[in-house]
Design a protein around this motif. Structure first.
Motif: not given
Length: 294
Positions: A27-44
Motif C-alpha cells: 500500500l505504501s508504494l501507491v498513491d491511490a487504490v482503484v477498485e474494479i466492481i461489476d456494474a450489474r452488482i455494484p454493492l455485492s
C-alpha cells in the motif's frame, strides 16, 4: 421473497489471506487504490474489507461490464456513489467505452491535490502509482490490458486467475499494480453470495446449479420478463416459482430426456452460461440501496 431455497454458500480459498497481506504490504508504494466492481452488482461485488485494508489512500470505483448491465440503473449507481462523495466511473473494458473518463476522474478529482503539490515542487514528472484491486472475475486484467494497450495481464473468464502482483505502465504518467482477486472469508449475507454466484465470481462447483438457476429465473421473471420472452419465448409472471420456470425453460429449448421429462441440470447450465455471456440482455441485479430501502 423467493420460496426457492439454496444452501448456504461459503468460500475459503487458501490464497486469499496471502493476497490480503500483499495489499497491506504494498500500500505504501501507491498513491491511490482503484477498485474494479461489476456494474450489474455494484454493492455485492465490493469487498467489504477493502476500505479497512486500504485506509488512508484515495479510492476510485470502476463499474466494469457496463455493457452487460441495465444502462439506466448504472447511471443511477454513478449518481448514488457521487452523492456520497465517492469517485466512480463506469466502463466496459472489453470495448474500451468509458476509458477517457477514468483518467480524467483519477487525475482531476481523486489525485488532484497530490498532483498539484507535485507540480508546485517541480515533481510533475513523477509517475502516479495506483493499485488495482477487486474480487475475482470482475475484469481487473481486462481493465489493465485495455488501459495499457497490451496483453500483459492474464485474462480468463473464471475466478482466481491472477495470482501474483505485477506492475503495468499506462503511458508515461501512470503505473498500475495489479493485485490478485480477493474475496472475504465468509458471507454473512446470502443474497450477496447468490448475486456473486450468478455472475460467476464464485466457482460453480460449490453450488447447486439448478437451484441457482431457479433463483435467477425468479428474479428475471419479476424484473426482466420481456427478455425471457424475447430470448426463450417464455411467457412468465412475477408469481411463478423457480421449479416451474426452469421446467418451462427446458421445454422451450427442447431439453428433454427419456419419458418426456425436462433435463433441468442442462437447462440450468445453459441459463447461467448465457446470462454471464450477456446473451439474455443488459441486466442489473441490484439498484442503489437508498431506492431499495425507500
Amino acid at each position: 421473497m423467493s420460496e426457492t431455497e439454496i444452501k448456504s454458500i461459503q468460500w475459503f480459498p487458501g490464497h486469499m489471506a496471502k493476497t490480503r497481506r500483499a495489499i497491506k504490504e504494498n500500500l505504501s508504494l501507491v498513491d491511490a487504490v482503484v477498485e474494479i466492481i461489476d456494474a450489474r452488482i455494484p454493492l455485492s461485488s465490493q469487498n467489504p474489507e477493502m476500505g479497512k485494508m486500504t485506509a488512508g489512500k484515495p479510492r476510485l470505483f470502476v463499474l466494469n461490464k457496463r455493457d452487460m448491465a441495465d444502462s439506466t440503473v448504472t447511471d443511477r449507481w454513478i449518481s448514488w456513489f457521487r452523492s456520497k462523495g465517492i469517485a466512480a466511473v463506469s466502463m466496459d473494458c472489453k470495448t474500451g467505452k468509458g476509458m477517457k473518463s477514468f483518467t480524467s476522474v483519477l487525475e482531476n478529482q481523486v489525485l488532484k491535490d497530490l498532483l498539484e503539490t507535485r507540480r508546485a515542487k517541480g515533481m510533475s514528472g513523477t509517475p502516479t502509482r495506483i493499485m488495482i484491486v477487486g474480487i475475482p472475475n470482475v475484469g481487473k486484467s481486462s481493465f489493465i490490458n485495455r488501459m495499457s494497450g497490451s496483453k500483459k495481464a492474464r485474462v480468463e473468464d473464471r475466478p482466481g486467475v491472477t495470482r501474483t502482483k505485477q506492475w503495468v505502465k499506462l503511458g508515461d504518467r501512470i503505473e498500475m499494480l495489479d493485485m490478485p482477486g480477493v474475496l472475504w472469508p465468509k458471507f454473512d449475507d446470502q443474497g450477496v453470495a447468490r448475486r456473486l454466484a450468478f455472475t460467476g465470481a464464485i466457482k460453480d462447483d460449490i453450488l447447486d446449479t439448478e437451484t441457482l438457476a431457479m433463483l435467477l429465473l425468479e428474479y428475471l421473471a419479476e424484473n426482466y420478463p420481456e427478455m425471457l420472452k424475447s430470448r426463450y419465448k417464455m411467457d412468465t409472471s412475477a408469481e411463478m416459482k423457480g421449479p416451474e420456470l426452469l421446467e418451462l425453460l427446458g421445454r422451450k429449448r427442447g431439453m428433454l430426456i427419456s419419458g418426456g421429462e425436462v433435463d433441468t441440470e442442462r437447462a440450468a447450465i445453459m441459463l447461467l452460461d448465457e446470462f454471464r455471456a450477456g446473451k439474455i440482455g443488459c441486466i442489473s441485479l441490484e439498484i442503489p440501496e437508498d431506492e431499495q430501502n425507500g
